[in-house]
Enzyme design. Sequence first.
Site, PDB file in Angstrom:
ATOM      1  N   ASN A 161       0.868  -1.182   0.000  1.00  0.00           N
ATOM      2  CA  ASN A 161       0.000   0.000   0.000  1.00  0.00           C
ATOM      3  C   ASN A 161       0.902   1.228   0.000  1.00  0.00           C
ATOM      4  OD1 ASN A 161       0.802  -0.440   2.775  1.00  0.00           O
ATOM      5  ND2 ASN A 161      -0.694   1.089   3.346  1.00  0.00           N
ATOM      6  N   CYS A 293      -2.952   1.815   6.602  1.00  0.00           N
ATOM      7  CA  CYS A 293      -2.756   1.190   7.921  1.00  0.00           C
ATOM      8  C   CYS A 293      -3.475   1.968   9.008  1.00  0.00           C
ATOM      9  CB  CYS A 293      -1.276   1.069   8.240  1.00  0.00           C
ATOM     10  SG  CYS A 293      -0.400   2.645   8.194  1.00  0.00           S
TER      11      CYS A 293
HETATM   12  P1  NAD Z   1       2.686  -8.434   4.459  1.00  0.00           P
HETATM   13  O1  NAD Z   1       3.037  -8.627   5.893  1.00  0.00           O
HETATM   14  O2  NAD Z   1       1.994  -9.515   3.751  1.00  0.00           O
HETATM   15  O3  NAD Z   1       4.000  -8.127   3.586  1.00  0.00           O
HETATM   16  C1  NAD Z   1       4.857  -7.037   3.886  1.00  0.00           C
HETATM   17  C2  NAD Z   1       6.237  -7.347   3.358  1.00  0.00           C
HETATM   18  O4  NAD Z   1       6.783  -8.457   4.070  1.00  0.00           O
HETATM   19  C3  NAD Z   1       6.271  -7.747   1.873  1.00  0.00           C
HETATM   20  O5  NAD Z   1       7.403  -7.198   1.262  1.00  0.00           O
HETATM   21  C4  NAD Z   1       6.385  -9.268   1.947  1.00  0.00           C
HETATM   22  O6  NAD Z   1       6.987  -9.822   0.807  1.00  0.00           O
HETATM   23  C5  NAD Z   1       7.275  -9.425   3.167  1.00  0.00           C
HETATM   24  N1  NAD Z   1       7.194 -10.742   3.824  1.00  0.00           N
HETATM   25  C6  NAD Z   1       6.148 -11.588   3.882  1.00  0.00           C
HETATM   26  N2  NAD Z   1       6.483 -12.698   4.581  1.00  0.00           N
HETATM   27  C7  NAD Z   1       7.762 -12.532   4.988  1.00  0.00           C
HETATM   28  C8  NAD Z   1       8.663 -13.340   5.739  1.00  0.00           C
HETATM   29  N3  NAD Z   1       8.318 -14.527   6.236  1.00  0.00           N
HETATM   30  N4  NAD Z   1       9.907 -12.862   5.968  1.00  0.00           N
HETATM   31  C9  NAD Z   1      10.275 -11.657   5.488  1.00  0.00           C
HETATM   32  N5  NAD Z   1       9.478 -10.869   4.741  1.00  0.00           N
HETATM   33  C10 NAD Z   1       8.223 -11.289   4.512  1.00  0.00           C
HETATM   34  O7  NAD Z   1       1.865  -7.077   4.427  1.00  0.00           O
HETATM   35  P2  NAD Z   1       1.122  -6.433   3.170  1.00  0.00           P
HETATM   36  O8  NAD Z   1      -0.096  -7.234   2.889  1.00  0.00           O
HETATM   37  O9  NAD Z   1       2.125  -6.178   2.104  1.00  0.00           O
HETATM   38  O10 NAD Z   1       0.712  -5.008   3.759  1.00  0.00           O
HETATM   39  C11 NAD Z   1      -0.465  -4.761   4.436  1.00  0.00           C
HETATM   40  C12 NAD Z   1      -0.228  -4.699   5.942  1.00  0.00           C
HETATM   41  O11 NAD Z   1       0.743  -3.696   6.243  1.00  0.00           O
HETATM   42  C13 NAD Z   1      -1.468  -4.298   6.723  1.00  0.00           C
HETATM   43  O12 NAD Z   1      -1.577  -5.116   7.853  1.00  0.00           O
HETATM   44  C14 NAD Z   1      -1.184  -2.857   7.132  1.00  0.00           C
HETATM   45  O13 NAD Z   1      -1.850  -2.404   8.279  1.00  0.00           O
HETATM   46  C15 NAD Z   1       0.289  -2.902   7.331  1.00  0.00           C
HETATM   47  N6  NAD Z   1       0.856  -1.556   7.257  1.00  0.00           N
HETATM   48  C16 NAD Z   1       1.290  -0.984   8.410  1.00  0.00           C
HETATM   49  C17 NAD Z   1       1.807   0.303   8.389  1.00  0.00           C
HETATM   50  C18 NAD Z   1       2.302   0.944   9.652  1.00  0.00           C
HETATM   51  O14 NAD Z   1       3.009   1.929   9.547  1.00  0.00           O
HETATM   52  N7  NAD Z   1       1.989   0.432  10.813  1.00  0.00           N
HETATM   53  C19 NAD Z   1       1.879   1.004   7.182  1.00  0.00           C
HETATM   54  C20 NAD Z   1       1.419   0.384   6.015  1.00  0.00           C
HETATM   55  C21 NAD Z   1       0.907  -0.908   6.067  1.00  0.00           C
END
Ligand code: NAD
Length: 500
Positions: A161, A293
């Site tokens: 996002n 988020c």
């Molecule tokens: P996700 O956790 O599926 O993926 C995020 C990243 O982590 C991606 O690059 C993915 O490839 C990587 N990843 C996945 N599994 C991994 C592993 N086992 N080891 C290392 N890397 C791994 O999240 P998403 O679906 O891309 O994003 C949406 C989520 O992000 C929502 O929960 C949202 O609330 C959160 N978010 C939080 C903030 C914040 O600042 N708190 C900001 C934006 C989004």
Amino acid sequence: MQMSNAPEQVPELITHYIGGEHVPSAGGQTFGVLDPATNTEYTRAAAGQAADVDRAVAAAAEAFRESGWADMRNRARAGVLNRIADGIEARGEQIARWESFDTGLPISQVEQQAKRAAENFRFFADLIVVQTEEAYRVADVQLNYVVRKPKGVAGLITPWNTPFMLESWKLAPALASGCTVVLKPAEWSPLSVSLLPEIFAEAGVPAGVFNIVHGIGEQAGDALVRHPDVPVLSFTGETATGQVIMRNAADGLKGLSMELGGKSPNIIFADADLDAALDSAIFGVFSLNGERCTAGSRVLVHRSIYADFVRQLGKRAARFKVGPPGDRSTELGALIHPEHFDKVIGHVAKAEAEGARLVTGGKRPDHLPDGNFLEPTVFADVTPEHTLFREEVFGPVVAVTPFDDEAEAVRLANDTKYGLAAYVWTNDLKRGLRVANQVEAGMLWLNSHNIRDLRTPFGGIKASGVGHEGGTRSIDFYTDQRIVHAWIADGGLPRFGGTS
Ligand code: NAD
């Protein structure tokens, strides 16, 4: 491969960027990238494996030791960061077009994200120029001073996002601190970041300081998390992924910054400026396709204004312009990926099955038969027993719940495992400040929608995050603070064994 809708110059293969070179995966693996408006594969990206991460970390480690980046004067490094910001601004239109196409976010909203990305670089450039190191003098006896050193190779893992802005939110402070980096962007949105290598090279970033490894989280991301030469990891993504990463990083005793999910309350009291509160509630949950988020996805409304507020919210949501992401009049574009679309639709079906009242939306708009389009969706009479009250949807779906008094509003707001953001609307200042103190959220906005001041702490509490970045905290995260104790008096040490 259907390329018809893709913006001009989109690469046929999105490659890694390692040691200043654009390279495919060593083993040749790739994955398909979809256009969310049609779900056709428009290009492929290199699927990084452990061998690619090893190469990238080796390049970053060498650049940390030898490129001069870590030892550069802060003023000079700030100059490079400002030139990166110039490069982003100069390509702002292209970044926005690519990002909108790749993520399905409305173009008019993505333009703001590219501006924010440039601002992130400028902000951290300014911050390191005025960076101080503390000193503590104990009379004329002892002088103690802090020496800051960049931690080394930073591993940056980002979600899909607003990808470009979130990548910049990590890159800017990591590079400002003198770290070198390996960035693992989200696999559903790899396009816009591929404009950065040229911008960085033009700005004078030495080869190897900035590396990108694309790929699937469980492969490329995991290899980065476990790599012994990466002492510090900044992650933004789902809470469940954050838990996995913390476990996998434990053996390496890594420094971690975890920005995770949310289910943020938006509390609206009867005495609030209701027009502003309504505008803000709509913006908070439907802008950026609801894939935000800090979305105020649980709107808690005082019972005396509840029925009218729900009616107005439903009316406005039903008038939304859902359409192609690249169309300037579009207010809600296409959700990122068919898998995510199914997850969001699944939440809608479950909310209905559990007895929440569907006010509007909940289905694909009739005029958009393909792609991941969903009408803005409002559920009323949502209770804490409903799954919709608890789980993050990360889409244009809002849950509205009535409350009877201030205590109940606070209780409902805190009845969640998350603690990322919160919003409070009231014209009673004392009450507003009281509630702001009681709501469990890392970031709270009072009579305001989500506007950030980059100097302030950013991050969640409870299941929404571990550690805060933002302003000087980001620099603290990417640097070690070492203390040097200097004894400046003559003598003063205890003598043992000195008598004959
Ligand atoms: P996700 O956790 O599926 O993926 C995020 C990243 O982590 C991606 O690059 C993915 O490839 C990587 N990843 C996945 N599994 C991994 C592993 N086992 N080891 C290392 N890397 C791994 O999240 P998403 O679906 O891309 O994003 C949406 C989520 O992000 C929502 O929960 C949202 O609330 C959160 N978010 C939080 C903030 C914040 O600042 N708190 C900001 C934006 C989004």
